[in-house]
Scaffold this motif. Structure first.
Motif, PDB file in Angstrom:
ATOM      1  N   GLU A  42       0.830  -1.207   0.000  1.00  0.00           N
ATOM      2  CA  GLU A  42       0.000   0.000   0.000  1.00  0.00           C
ATOM      3  C   GLU A  42       0.864   1.256   0.000  1.00  0.00           C
ATOM      4  OE1 GLU A  42      -3.722   1.957   2.391  1.00  0.00           O
ATOM      5  OE2 GLU A  42      -3.450  -0.217   2.455  1.00  0.00           O
ATOM      6  N   PHE A  47      -3.379   2.299  -2.351  1.00  0.00           N
ATOM      7  CA  PHE A  47      -4.462   1.388  -1.984  1.00  0.00           C
ATOM      8  C   PHE A  47      -5.127   0.731  -3.191  1.00  0.00           C
ATOM      9  CE2 PHE A  47      -8.952   0.525  -1.172  1.00  0.00           C
ATOM     10  CZ  PHE A  47      -8.840  -0.379  -0.135  1.00  0.00           C
ATOM     11  N   ASP A  48      -5.459   1.516  -4.219  1.00  0.00           N
ATOM     12  CA  ASP A  48      -6.184   0.967  -5.367  1.00  0.00           C
ATOM     13  C   ASP A  48      -5.378  -0.090  -6.111  1.00  0.00           C
ATOM     14  OD1 ASP A  48      -8.393   2.530  -4.821  1.00  0.00           O
ATOM     15  OD2 ASP A  48      -7.776   4.149  -6.172  1.00  0.00           O
ATOM     16  N   ILE A  49      -4.099   0.166  -6.306  1.00  0.00           N
ATOM     17  CA  ILE A  49      -3.263  -0.818  -7.005  1.00  0.00           C
ATOM     18  C   ILE A  49      -3.047  -2.039  -6.126  1.00  0.00           C
ATOM     19  CG2 ILE A  49      -0.964  -1.234  -7.972  1.00  0.00           C
ATOM     20  CD1 ILE A  49      -1.037   1.709  -8.930  1.00  0.00           C
ATOM     21  N   LYS A  50      -2.878  -1.837  -4.828  1.00  0.00           N
ATOM     22  CA  LYS A  50      -2.745  -2.979  -3.917  1.00  0.00           C
ATOM     23  C   LYS A  50      -3.991  -3.859  -4.008  1.00  0.00           C
ATOM     24  CE  LYS A  50      -2.543  -4.361   0.887  1.00  0.00           C
ATOM     25  NZ  LYS A  50      -2.628  -3.938   2.283  1.00  0.00           N
ATOM     26  N   LYS A  51      -5.157  -3.240  -4.065  1.00  0.00           N
ATOM     27  CA  LYS A  51      -6.408  -3.992  -4.164  1.00  0.00           C
ATOM     28  C   LYS A  51      -6.432  -4.828  -5.448  1.00  0.00           C
ATOM     29  CE  LYS A  51     -11.397  -3.335  -4.089  1.00  0.00           C
ATOM     30  NZ  LYS A  51     -12.487  -2.373  -4.058  1.00  0.00           N
ATOM     31  N   ARG A  52      -5.995  -4.241  -6.560  1.00  0.00           N
ATOM     32  CA  ARG A  52      -5.917  -4.987  -7.816  1.00  0.00           C
ATOM     33  C   ARG A  52      -4.933  -6.157  -7.714  1.00  0.00           C
ATOM     34  NH1 ARG A  52      -5.265   0.016 -12.025  1.00  0.00           N
ATOM     35  NH2 ARG A  52      -7.383   0.851 -11.844  1.00  0.00           N
ATOM     36  N   GLU A  55      -6.502  -8.961  -5.773  1.00  0.00           N
ATOM     37  CA  GLU A  55      -7.491  -9.695  -6.569  1.00  0.00           C
ATOM     38  C   GLU A  55      -6.811 -10.728  -7.451  1.00  0.00           C
ATOM     39  OE1 GLU A  55      -9.710  -6.718  -8.696  1.00  0.00           O
ATOM     40  OE2 GLU A  55     -10.676  -5.979  -6.873  1.00  0.00           O
TER      41      GLU A  55
END
Length: 121
Positions: A42, A47-52, A55
């Motif tokens: 993160e 955060f957004d790239i970590k979430k990707r 997934e």
């Protein structure tokens, strides 16, 4: 004697495959400098790239697509041939438990005696 080894980026070339898969899926190279420490993702990429990334990593098909680190198979076999019991201790969670077992069997066969999952919750 028992030796415990980690799975990701010790036996499995996880980060390289994660970077490649991310690029193929999103067409972006946001993660070129990604470090193999999940807890730092993160702060490294946001955060957004970590979430990707998560997934991708939580997909059992992804786990099964990872190649072993160069020399890992030979190293594990050499230890196993010396009557050393080898176990994996991994932070991978239960969502990829079966895929991890299948991956381990595919590349290391009976040389790995057990897999202990200690996920970061």
């Amino acid at each position: 004697m028992i030796i415990a080894v980690d799975c990701d980026d010790v036996l499995a070339d996880s980060i390289s495959m994660l970077k490649k898969t991310y690029f193929e899926k999103f067409g972006r190279n946001d993660v070129e400098n990604l470090v193999p420490v999940f807890q730092r993702w993160e702060e490294e990429v946001g955060f957004d790239i970590k979430k990707r990334l998560m997934e991708i990593f939580l997909d059992p098909k992804f786990i099964l697509s990872i190649q072993p680190i160069k020399g890992a198979i030979e190293g594990i076999k050499a230890l196993s041939n010396q009557d050393i019991e080898i176990i994996i201790v991994t932070s991978r969670g239960s969502h990829v438990k079966e895929a991890t077992k299948e991956w381990t069997q595919k590349y290391f066969g009976s040389a790995i005696k057990d897999i202990i999952h200690q996920p970061y919750d």
